[in-house]
Design a protein around this motif. Structure first.
Motif, short mmCIF file in Angstrom:
data_model
loop_
_atom_site.label_atom_id
_atom_site.label_comp_id
_atom_site.label_asym_id
_atom_site.label_seq_id
_atom_site.Cartn_x
_atom_site.Cartn_y
_atom_site.Cartn_z
N LEU A 1 -17.01 12.01 -14.75
CA LEU A 1 -18.19 11.96 -13.89
C LEU A 1 -19.19 10.99 -14.49
O LEU A 1 -18.96 10.42 -15.56
CB LEU A 1 -18.80 13.35 -13.71
CG LEU A 1 -19.61 13.97 -14.85
CD1 LEU A 1 -20.28 15.25 -14.37
CD2 LEU A 1 -18.83 14.22 -16.10
N ALA A 2 -20.32 10.81 -13.80
CA ALA A 2 -21.28 9.79 -14.21
C ALA A 2 -21.78 9.99 -15.64
O ALA A 2 -22.01 9.02 -16.37
CB ALA A 2 -22.46 9.78 -13.24
N HIS A 3 -21.95 11.23 -16.06
CA HIS A 3 -22.50 11.49 -17.39
C HIS A 3 -21.58 11.07 -18.53
O HIS A 3 -22.01 11.04 -19.68
CB HIS A 3 -22.83 12.98 -17.54
CG HIS A 3 -24.18 13.36 -17.03
ND1 HIS A 3 -25.35 12.92 -17.61
CD2 HIS A 3 -24.55 14.14 -15.97
CE1 HIS A 3 -26.38 13.42 -16.95
NE2 HIS A 3 -25.93 14.16 -15.95
N CYS A 4 -20.34 10.70 -18.24
CA CYS A 4 -19.47 10.28 -19.34
C CYS A 4 -19.87 8.92 -19.87
O CYS A 4 -19.34 8.48 -20.91
CB CYS A 4 -18.00 10.30 -18.91
SG CYS A 4 -17.52 9.07 -17.70
N TYR A 5 -20.84 8.24 -19.23
CA TYR A 5 -21.33 6.96 -19.72
C TYR A 5 -22.68 7.08 -20.43
O TYR A 5 -23.29 6.05 -20.76
CB TYR A 5 -21.42 5.96 -18.57
CG TYR A 5 -20.08 5.64 -17.98
CD1 TYR A 5 -19.23 4.72 -18.58
CD2 TYR A 5 -19.63 6.30 -16.84
CE1 TYR A 5 -17.98 4.45 -18.06
CE2 TYR A 5 -18.38 6.03 -16.31
CZ TYR A 5 -17.57 5.11 -16.93
OH TYR A 5 -16.32 4.85 -16.41
N ASP A 6 -23.13 8.29 -20.67
CA ASP A 6 -24.45 8.47 -21.28
C ASP A 6 -24.56 7.80 -22.65
O ASP A 6 -25.64 7.38 -23.06
CB ASP A 6 -24.77 9.96 -21.44
CG ASP A 6 -25.06 10.65 -20.11
OD1 ASP A 6 -25.12 9.95 -19.07
OD2 ASP A 6 -25.20 11.89 -20.10
N HIS A 7 -23.44 7.70 -23.35
CA HIS A 7 -23.47 7.13 -24.70
C HIS A 7 -23.54 5.61 -24.72
O HIS A 7 -23.87 5.02 -25.76
CB HIS A 7 -22.22 7.57 -25.48
CG HIS A 7 -20.94 6.97 -24.96
ND1 HIS A 7 -20.41 7.31 -23.74
CD2 HIS A 7 -20.11 6.03 -25.48
CE1 HIS A 7 -19.29 6.62 -23.54
NE2 HIS A 7 -19.09 5.84 -24.57
N ILE A 8 -23.23 4.97 -23.60
CA ILE A 8 -23.11 3.52 -23.60
C ILE A 8 -23.99 2.83 -22.56
O ILE A 8 -24.36 1.67 -22.73
CB ILE A 8 -21.62 3.13 -23.39
CG1 ILE A 8 -21.35 1.68 -23.78
CG2 ILE A 8 -21.17 3.43 -21.97
CD1 ILE A 8 -19.85 1.33 -23.82
#
Length: 283
Positions: free
Chosen positions: A47-54
């Motif tokens: 989901l969208a939150h899997c890119y929070d780190h980058i």
């Protein structure tokens, strides 16, 4: 090095597209309207939150949006199970239209990577550059069958978040545990029986079928880069060769030893590849 200095947290936003309430994360802030948009699309189990780190690495140059595709995360579920790649593309078209986005940089991983390839082929006038993460124009039958069995097991749920984290960690051993726990926390909820289940419509399996999108890829005009995990077999050498014949200016970069989500496994290495590509594409 991945920079996280620009924005601490994204803003949750919702729009209605094709009769569905679509959730997306907006990393932009007031004054960013002049920046070109970067739209990120996730894979089938994410989901969208899997890119929070980058995602914050790009906010100094782009208005960054990460979208929960239909049937995933906090976006609506389609009542008839319309989850083909073309269905996801229609939602992206609606979001782009409603937000008035142009000169798009599109970044998609896995199924999201198929979506951005199709969109870029259908809308070359809207597309500035394309980043495709470990996926090609083909989903063969053996891949769709493998995912079907896995999704059936996932529907049974897990006793706890810790159990879910352990399962994901076994599937993606190169990804740091902290990142997997972040994904598990955002991508799960209690089921009716008290077990932990994914925030995902079981009906998406209807759209996870053998797929071939070369007819769209042939129409891509924007600069495009495929970034592959060296330990992944999703894009075999023969497909890479066909991409080079079809798209003479394509870049294909393999990150040795990494799995299906290189941006998870090695975000610093990933942006070290993406940054010069985007710098060239923006000229």
């Amino acid at each position: 090095m991945v920079s996280n200095t620009a924005v601490a947290e994204p803003v949750d936003r919702y729009i209605t597209v094709n009769g569905l309430r679509i959730h997306y994360l907006d990393w932009s802030r007031s004054g960013d309207e002049h920046k070109p948009p970067l739209l990120i699309l996730h894979g089938i189990s994410r989901l969208a939150h899997c890119y929070d780190h980058i995602a914050p690495h790009f906010t100094d140059r782009y208005r960054v949006f990460a979208m929960d595709m239909r049937g995933h995360g906090d976006s609506g579920w389609h009542p008839q199970g319309a989850y083909l790649v073309e269905d996801y593309v229609q939602d992206v078209e609606g979001l782009v239209q409603q937000l008035g986005l142009r000169d798009l940089v599109l970044w998609g991983a896995s199924t999201g990577g198929r979506v951005v390839q199709v969109f870029a082929g259908m809308h070359p006038h809207l597309t500035k550059a394309v980043i495709v993460e470990d996926v090609g124009p083909e989903r063969p039958k053996e891949v769709s069958n493998r995912r079907s069995g896995r999704m059936a097991r996932e529907q049974l749920g897990w006793a706890s978040i810790d159990e879910l984290v352990s399962v994901i960690q076994a599937q993606y051993p190169s990804t740091p545990e902290t990142r997997i726990r972040h994904l598990a926390r955002h991508n799960s909820k209690p089921g009716d029986d008290g077990k932990i289940i994914l925030k995902r419509d079981p009906g998406i399996e209807k759209g996870f079928i053998p797929t071939e999108i070369w007819r769209f890829v042939k129409r891509i005009r924007a600069p495009i880069i495929y970034i592959l995990g060296g330990a992944s077999t999703i894009v075999p050498p023969q497909t890479q060769d066909e991409l080079r014949r079809t798209l003479p200016h394509v870049q294909i970069v393999t990150m040795p030893g990494l799995g299906h989500y290189p941006s998870d496994d090695d975000p610093a290495g990933f942006v070290a590849i993406v940054d010069p590509f985007l710098a060239t594409a923006s000229r």
